[in-house]
Enzyme design. Structure first.
Site, PDB file in Angstrom:
ATOM      1  N   ARG A  19     -37.916 -52.547 -12.228  1.00 44.26           N
ATOM      2  CA  ARG A  19     -39.197 -52.766 -12.898  1.00 44.26           C
ATOM      3  C   ARG A  19     -39.584 -54.236 -12.760  1.00 44.26           C
ATOM      4  NH1 ARG A  19     -35.924 -49.732 -16.423  1.00 44.26           N
ATOM      5  NH2 ARG A  19     -36.731 -47.659 -16.950  1.00 44.26           N
ATOM      6  N   HIS A  70     -45.777 -50.955  -9.760  1.00 43.50           N
ATOM      7  CA  HIS A  70     -44.829 -50.027 -10.346  1.00 43.50           C
ATOM      8  C   HIS A  70     -44.595 -48.817  -9.441  1.00 43.50           C
ATOM      9  CE1 HIS A  70     -42.444 -48.626 -13.741  1.00 43.50           C
ATOM     10  NE2 HIS A  70     -42.989 -47.433 -13.616  1.00 43.50           N
ATOM     11  N   ARG A 101     -41.443 -48.669  -7.400  1.00 39.82           N
ATOM     12  CA  ARG A 101     -40.262 -48.115  -8.072  1.00 39.82           C
ATOM     13  C   ARG A 101     -40.205 -46.604  -7.843  1.00 39.82           C
ATOM     14  NH1 ARG A 101     -36.601 -48.337 -12.465  1.00 39.82           N
ATOM     15  NH2 ARG A 101     -37.034 -46.813 -14.091  1.00 39.82           N
ATOM     16  N   HIS A 114     -32.486 -44.364 -16.114  1.00 37.76           N
ATOM     17  CA  HIS A 114     -33.109 -43.356 -16.960  1.00 37.76           C
ATOM     18  C   HIS A 114     -32.063 -42.692 -17.848  1.00 37.76           C
ATOM     19  CE1 HIS A 114     -36.581 -42.828 -13.868  1.00 37.76           C
ATOM     20  NE2 HIS A 114     -36.914 -43.672 -14.827  1.00 37.76           N
ATOM     21  N   TYR A 130     -38.463 -36.618  -9.775  1.00 34.38           N
ATOM     22  CA  TYR A 130     -38.371 -37.283  -8.478  1.00 34.38           C
ATOM     23  C   TYR A 130     -37.772 -36.358  -7.421  1.00 34.38           C
ATOM     24  CZ  TYR A 130     -39.604 -41.682 -10.686  1.00 34.38           C
ATOM     25  OH  TYR A 130     -40.265 -42.668 -11.352  1.00 34.38           O
TER      26      TYR A 130
END
Length: 408
Positions: free
Chosen positions: A217, A346, A349, A372, A381
């Site tokens: 991030r 972002h 990422r 996460h 994802y």
């Protein structure tokens, strides 16, 4: 001499005090009083009679306890949603940890902007009808903000139920807290990422590569120090790692150094070998010296850490004086030259997560890479990776068709 009025009750005693009367009785080995005086003898006697009636009907509780309960109810009835919600944000904990500064600031902003109509309302008086009217008045085009405001409202009122201030949660509208999650399928290529990095100012080139290949991030990048990087000796590229230990967030106009968003956010990431030479070059040319030196120092005075504005630069615009189009500077300028004005920092990422999923990373490996705590996010994802693989297969078929058409 004044005559003493006839008593209605034989319980306790009444005695004058200046121009008022006091009442008192003994029951269960304790003295009990009403906590105040009476203006007349008759009123004091009526109170004693009422107490006798409670005793006879087996409904009696100590008058002091009744007064305390009435005071509590009075406080509860006057407690506003504004007072309760402010305290809720200040004292809220998630998994035993206080809210992050940025999260708390975001809640306060939602409270002020979207829940303003309830701030002066007693929390016990909020009804489902009130909530339905409020939700109906919210701008339906602002789906994300509306969902966030609803979720915050519902969480606060759930705590109010736990505290006994409401019998049930009045914030209950089917589907109101749900958001449609679309997989972040980024169809830009590794070559485009490299081009984007090359178009960046040299001091921020590595930031693009770390976001795109390590999944960091922006706040984690801004907080990186030399001691967070471990590089192999010599010119070797295998075995380089970085440690994500902290992040920089901006809340209420100030930069704050904080721990990662969750416990899982504190992690170790293997740096892909192909960008290790870029890391070495950056450390020599642009990072602060010393083990605690920032890898990405701020570029403007007055800030302790790199800010999004310093990385993004100025956006493209038409110069009204010359009539010429200016592509902008920093990240704004780089993505404009690349032809990807939609590419937020972002999203790099997301690119990292999707490509690791394409490469076969498991759900646990994706969670470790991205920091996460929720496996559901990693699963998104993986679904995105399937969509990307389908797109890539279609491109390969298109290339095969072109080869056939060309006779090669």
């Amino acid at each position: 001499m004044a005559r003493t009025p006839k008593r209605r009750s034989r319980l306790g005693s009444i005695y004058p005090q200046r121009d008022h009367f006091r009442a008192r009785y003994t029951y269960q080995g304790r003295n009990h009083t009403p906590g105040h005086t009476f203006s007349t003898f008759a009123l004091a006697d009526q109170w004693l009679a009422a107490e006798q009636l409670l005793i006879d009907r087996d409904l009696w509780t100590p008058p002091a306890d009744r007064r305390a309960a009435a005071e509590r109810e009075s406080v509860v009835d006057s407690l506003t949603f504004g007072e309760y919600s402010a305290r809720w944000i200040d004292e809220r904990q998630v998994r035993g940890r206080p809210l992050k500064e940025r999260t708390a600031a975001g809640y306060r902003d939602l409270r002020t902007r979207y829940l303003a109509r309830f701030l002066d309302t007693p929390i016990t008086a909020i009804t489902r009808a009130d909530v339905a009217a409020w939700y109906h008045d919210l701008d339906p085009t602002k789906t994300t903000a509306r969902a966030h405001a609803y979720s915050l409202f519902r969480s606060i009122m759930a705590s109010a139920v736990d505290d006994g201030l409401q019998p049930t949660n009045p914030v209950h509208i089917r589907g109101a807290g749900g958001k449609t999650h679309k997989p972040d399928v980024e169809l830009f290529t590794a070559q485009q990422v490299q081009q984007l990095a090359d178009l960046m100012p040299a001091r921020h080139r590595l930031a693009v590569l770390l976001a795109a290949w390590c999944g960091l991030r922006f706040g984690e990048i801004a907080a990186l120090r030399r001691s967070d990087l471990t590089l192999p000796k010599g010119d070797a590229t295998a075995g380089a790692i970085l440690h994500v230990r902290r992040g920089i967030v901006r809340a209420e106009g100030k930069q704050h150094v904080t721990t990662p968003k969750s416990v899982a956010g504190e992690r170790t990431v293997v740096i892909p070998p192909h960008i290790v030479p870029d890391v070495r070059t950056h450390l020599v040319d642009h990072a602060q010296w010393g083990k605690d030196g920032l890898v990405f120092p701020p570029t403007h005075k007055g800030t302790d850490y790199l800010t999004p504005g310093q990385l993004y630069g100025t956006p493209p615009k038409n110069d009204p004086k010359t009539g010429k189009y200016r592509t902008g500077t920093g990240y704004y300028g780089a993505r404009a030259k690349l032809g990807r004005p939609d590419l937020s920092f972002h999203k790099l990422r997301h690119f990292a997560a999707t490509n690791y999923a394409v490469a076969g990373a498991t759900t646990k490996e994706l969670m470790d890479l991205m920091g996460h705590a929720d496996p559901g996010i990693a699963m998104r994802y993986q679904h995105a990776a399937q969509s990307r693989a389908t797109e890539l297969a279609a491109r390969v078929s298109a290339l095969a068709g072109m080869d056939e058409d060309s006779g090669s």
